[in-house]
Design a protein around this motif. Structure first.
Motif, mmCIF file in Angstrom:
data_model
loop_
_atom_site.group_PDB
_atom_site.id
_atom_site.type_symbol
_atom_site.label_atom_id
_atom_site.label_comp_id
_atom_site.label_asym_id
_atom_site.label_seq_id
_atom_site.Cartn_x
_atom_site.Cartn_y
_atom_site.Cartn_z
ATOM 1 N N ALA A 45 0.998 -4.454 -103.349
ATOM 2 C CA ALA A 45 1.990 -3.392 -103.185
ATOM 3 C C ALA A 45 1.397 -2.247 -102.371
ATOM 4 N N LYS A 93 2.508 1.786 -101.641
ATOM 5 C CA LYS A 93 3.436 2.777 -102.180
ATOM 6 C C LYS A 93 3.230 4.127 -101.498
ATOM 7 N N SER A 110 4.184 7.845 -101.732
ATOM 8 C CA SER A 110 4.703 8.622 -102.863
ATOM 9 C C SER A 110 4.567 10.124 -102.652
ATOM 10 N N ASN A 162 -4.057 0.098 -109.395
ATOM 11 C CA ASN A 162 -3.734 0.838 -108.179
ATOM 12 C C ASN A 162 -4.851 1.810 -107.822
ATOM 13 N N GLU A 194 11.616 1.471 -111.579
ATOM 14 C CA GLU A 194 11.517 0.971 -110.211
ATOM 15 C C GLU A 194 12.803 0.212 -109.898
ATOM 16 N N ASP A 220 10.828 4.046 -106.568
ATOM 17 C CA ASP A 220 10.268 4.388 -107.878
ATOM 18 C C ASP A 220 10.645 5.822 -108.223
ATOM 19 N N ASN A 256 8.260 1.743 -102.290
ATOM 20 C CA ASN A 256 7.290 0.661 -102.480
ATOM 21 C C ASN A 256 7.633 -0.552 -101.604
ATOM 22 N N ARG A 280 6.466 -4.487 -101.698
ATOM 23 C CA ARG A 280 5.728 -5.502 -102.472
ATOM 24 C C ARG A 280 5.749 -6.838 -101.712
#
Length: 297
Positions: free
Chosen positions: A26, A28, A30, A76, A220, A230, A294, A296
């Protein structure tokens, strides 16, 4: 009929698990938006209040290392930037101290009295942020995952300075050796009223590293595989102080030319200290709204 419904649920869950099983990695992007006071700050200087805010953004990289049905565990690591702004405010500060001969144009010692009003001082600190956290997720539906996060964060100072000062100060001197002579004239020793924005100010002493622990939870939303959004809440509890305080309650029991918030010498003029000098505790503790996009795969 019951057997048919049960069979359909098994097929649906099996399809979700098969699809999710292929997604081990993944990425992400953010951002965390501060919701409440971002730091726990106490000061040794009476009459000085404070508040703090914090916002951050970054990029995290995840790897799913365990999966059972709709449940999964993901580790993560990330890199980001955190900006924390601390504001100090005092409606009124009154103090006096024995001024040395270097604080008088004629070389005479005296007692300097100062009244500060409506003082506001803002300090910004920027950190390179390195979070490491574990995420448990339960895939409740094809379009929805529920997760809980726990981990640690490390910050390294990039920038830090006093960015703004407002307020006024009024000073005068009493000369004991001249029968308690009071001098308020603004042509001598910077007596009279001064605007603090125009006065030389000291820099904040900021620690170069901080550590924190993090806990959070959220949802999510899978828009279209492999992209999801998310939305959650995160709380970071600081383990180390942000500011290096210079003074405590004991050292301020009697204000001196060294500990006074605003001082004066003939050679340097008036100088306003950074109010972080009077901080005795400064732990980051932001509660934030966490938003992420995100990918994935």
């Amino acid at each position: 009929m019951k057997n048919l419904v049960f069979s359909l649920l098994l097929v649906a869950c099996g399809g979700m698990a098969t699809q999710a099983a292929a997604q081990k990695f993944a990425v992400k992007a953010s951002g965390d938006i501060g919701l409440m006071k971002a730091a726990s700050i106490t000061t040794a200087l009476p009459g000085l209040s404070n508040k703090a805010s914090s916002n951050s953004f970054g990029l995290d990289f995840g790897y799913t290392f365990w999966r059972r049905g709709a449940s999964s565990l993901e580790v993560n690591v990330g890199v980001g930037y955190d900006m924390t702004s601390s504001s100090f405010e005092a409606q009124e500060l009154n103090f006096n101290y024995a001024a040395p001969a270097s604080a008088d144009e004629d070389g005479n010692p005296y007692r300097r009295f100062t009244d500060i009003r409506n003082l506001k001082q803002k300090i910004n600190v920027g950190y390179l942020k390195l979070p490491v956290y574990l995420q448990y997720q339960y895939r409740a539906a094809k379009w929805l995952g529920i997760h809980a996060d726990v981990g640690v964060g490390f910050g390294f100072k990039c920038t830090g300075s006093v960015v703004s000062v407002t307020g006024t100060a009024n000073s005068y001197g009493i000369y004991q050796e001249y029968n308690q002579l009071v001098i308020k004239a603004d042509y001598l020793n910077d007596f009279g009223e001064s605007h603090l924005a125009q006065i030389t100010r000291g820099e904040a002493d900021i620690k170069g590293f901080y550590a924190s622990v993090m806990a959070g939870a959220g949802f999510e939303f899978y828009l279209a595989e492999p992209v999801s959004i998310d939305l959650g809440i995160r709380y970071n509890a600081g383990l180390t102080d942000v500011f290096v305080g210079r003074y405590d309650i004991n050292s301020l029991s009697e204000i001196t030319a060294e500990t006074a918030p605003l001082t004066y010498t003939v050679s340097e003029g008036q100088k306003l200290k950074s109010f972080s000098d009077y901080v005795t505790k400064s732990r980051l503790s932001p509660l934030s709204l966490h938003l992420a996009l995100n990918l994935r795969f």
